[in-house]
Design an enzyme around this catalytic site. Structure first.
Site, PDB file in Angstrom:
ATOM      1  N   LYS A  29       0.838  -1.206   0.000  1.00 49.36           N
ATOM      2  CA  LYS A  29       0.000   0.000   0.000  1.00 49.36           C
ATOM      3  C   LYS A  29       0.869   1.250   0.000  1.00 49.36           C
ATOM      4  CE  LYS A  29      -1.077   2.356   3.414  1.00 49.36           C
ATOM      5  NZ  LYS A  29      -1.482   2.920   4.712  1.00 49.36           N
ATOM      6  N   CYS A  80     -18.827   4.551   6.267  1.00 47.73           N
ATOM      7  CA  CYS A  80     -18.731   3.089   6.341  1.00 47.73           C
ATOM      8  C   CYS A  80     -17.708   2.701   7.408  1.00 47.73           C
ATOM      9  CB  CYS A  80     -18.357   2.524   4.974  1.00 47.73           C
ATOM     10  SG  CYS A  80     -18.700   0.761   4.800  1.00 47.73           S
ATOM     11  N   CYS A 101     -25.247   3.250   8.052  1.00 48.20           N
ATOM     12  CA  CYS A 101     -25.963   2.818   6.849  1.00 48.20           C
ATOM     13  C   CYS A 101     -27.177   3.689   6.545  1.00 48.20           C
ATOM     14  CB  CYS A 101     -26.392   1.359   6.990  1.00 48.20           C
ATOM     15  SG  CYS A 101     -25.003   0.206   7.110  1.00 48.20           S
ATOM     16  N   CYS A 120     -26.260   6.504   4.391  1.00 46.64           N
ATOM     17  CA  CYS A 120     -25.512   6.126   3.181  1.00 46.64           C
ATOM     18  C   CYS A 120     -26.432   6.046   1.973  1.00 46.64           C
ATOM     19  CB  CYS A 120     -24.815   4.786   3.403  1.00 46.64           C
ATOM     20  SG  CYS A 120     -23.849   4.230   1.985  1.00 46.64           S
ATOM     21  N   CYS A 138     -26.210  -1.866  -1.128  1.00 45.31           N
ATOM     22  CA  CYS A 138     -25.093  -2.514  -0.443  1.00 45.31           C
ATOM     23  C   CYS A 138     -25.524  -3.872   0.118  1.00 45.31           C
ATOM     24  CB  CYS A 138     -24.594  -1.624   0.687  1.00 45.31           C
ATOM     25  SG  CYS A 138     -23.273  -2.381   1.679  1.00 45.31           S
TER      26      CYS A 138
END
Length: 313
Positions: A221, A291, A298, A301, A307
């Site tokens: 990363k 998230c 949620c 969102c 999702c």
């Protein structure tokens, strides 16, 4: 009863059969007389029937061949249309667009304190800036952006170069970077990496992922982010815990993945390359604000109806 003509024909047929049986195969051919002619006629007729059957079979075969060749031609010319499309997640484009909308404010910690904001833009030469980018990434592992930014500010106040770090004792360096995660290990890695950069790269950082991940304390990363921020090259998708978590919740991987590196490989198999540079910052900020690892928001969102993870809550 049979007519006289039929009786005559039957008699001739009887004589032909009798003589043929008594003399054996080909007897009429040896005589060459009037008796041989009917046999040749019969054989010719038989050959004619065989030839006719053969022609019919050839015609059928030809027709089958033509049909097959036409089918092959159609398959060859339109192969690109007949091939099954590669796997991609359901509704991913709408999900991505919704995340962009939710992240339009650019007000997550990563937007202000990420690796691209932690180095000194005025520090000459460019290799010093690149070194600072790499150090900020090394510090960021398992550490909140706010903590990483604080450590970088303290290091820069002391003069953050390869030489200055190598001249700083371990105890002082530990004090400067504390409380980043695993700070004792990071002191060791920073010293080892700085020595390698001085000896092999003239104080600069490598310009390839393979060389970057070979440095102590540098993972995939960090390497991909260093390539993007320090060198301006998109070498792959940088996947941290946020990207790993969200990709699995949205089922953006063909099957569940157990590590960030496995997630990176899975994402790169289908995500268009032009989106690779965007996806890290976008999903990291989304993971910091919405998230969340525990108790995701949620209800706030835009992807709550799309999702898969939200359906199970």
């Amino acid at each position: 009863m049979c007519s006289p003509q039929e009786s005559g024909m039957n008699a001739v047929g009887a004589r032909m059969v009798t003589r043929s049986r008594s003399r054996g195969p080909g007897a009429g051919l040896r005589r060459g007389g009037e008796e041989g002619a009917p046999l040749r006629s019969v054989e010719a007729a038989a050959e004619g029937r065989k030839s006719h059957s053969s022609v019919k079979r050839q015609r059928k075969t030809q027709r089958l061949n033509v049909a097959y060749e036409a089918s092959e031609g159609e398959t060859g010319e339109g192969a690109e249309h007949l091939q099954a499309p590669g796997w991609e997640p359901r509704d991913w484009q709408q999900q991505l667009e919704n995340i962009r909308t939710m992240r339009s404010g650019k007000d997550a910690p990563v937007d202000q304190l990420g690796a691209e904001h932690c180095y000194d833009l005025s520090a000459p030469p460019k290799q010093v800036q690149r070194y600072q980018v790499l150090l900020s990434l090394m510090l960021s592992s398992q550490t909140k952006d706010q903590v990483t930014a604080g450590a970088m500010q303290r290091l820069r106040a002391q003069g953050l170069t390869v030489d200055s770090i190598l001249q700083t004792d371990d105890s002082t360096l530990g004090t400067l970077i504390y409380p980043v995660g695993f700070w004792r290990n990071k002191v060791k890695y920073i010293k080892q990496t700085s020595a390698i950069l001085q000896q092999r790269y003239g104080g600069d950082i490598p310009a390839s992922v393979a060389e970057l991940v070979a440095l102590p304390g540098v993972g995939p990363k960090m390497a991909h982010l260093a390539m993007a921020v320090a060198w301006g090259t998109v070498s792959g998708i940088a996947v941290d815990t946020h990207v790993h978590r969200i990709a699995n919740r949205l089922k953006w991987t063909k099957k569940a993945t157990k590590s960030p590196e496995a997630t990176r490989t899975a994402l790169e198999e289908w995500l268009p390359r032009e989106l690779w540079s965007e996806i890290n910052g976008l999903l990291v900020g989304f993971g910091q604000q919405t998230c969340l690892p525990i108790h995701p928001r949620c209800q706030a969102c835009l992807n709550r109806a799309l999702c898969p993870a939200a359906q199970g809550l």
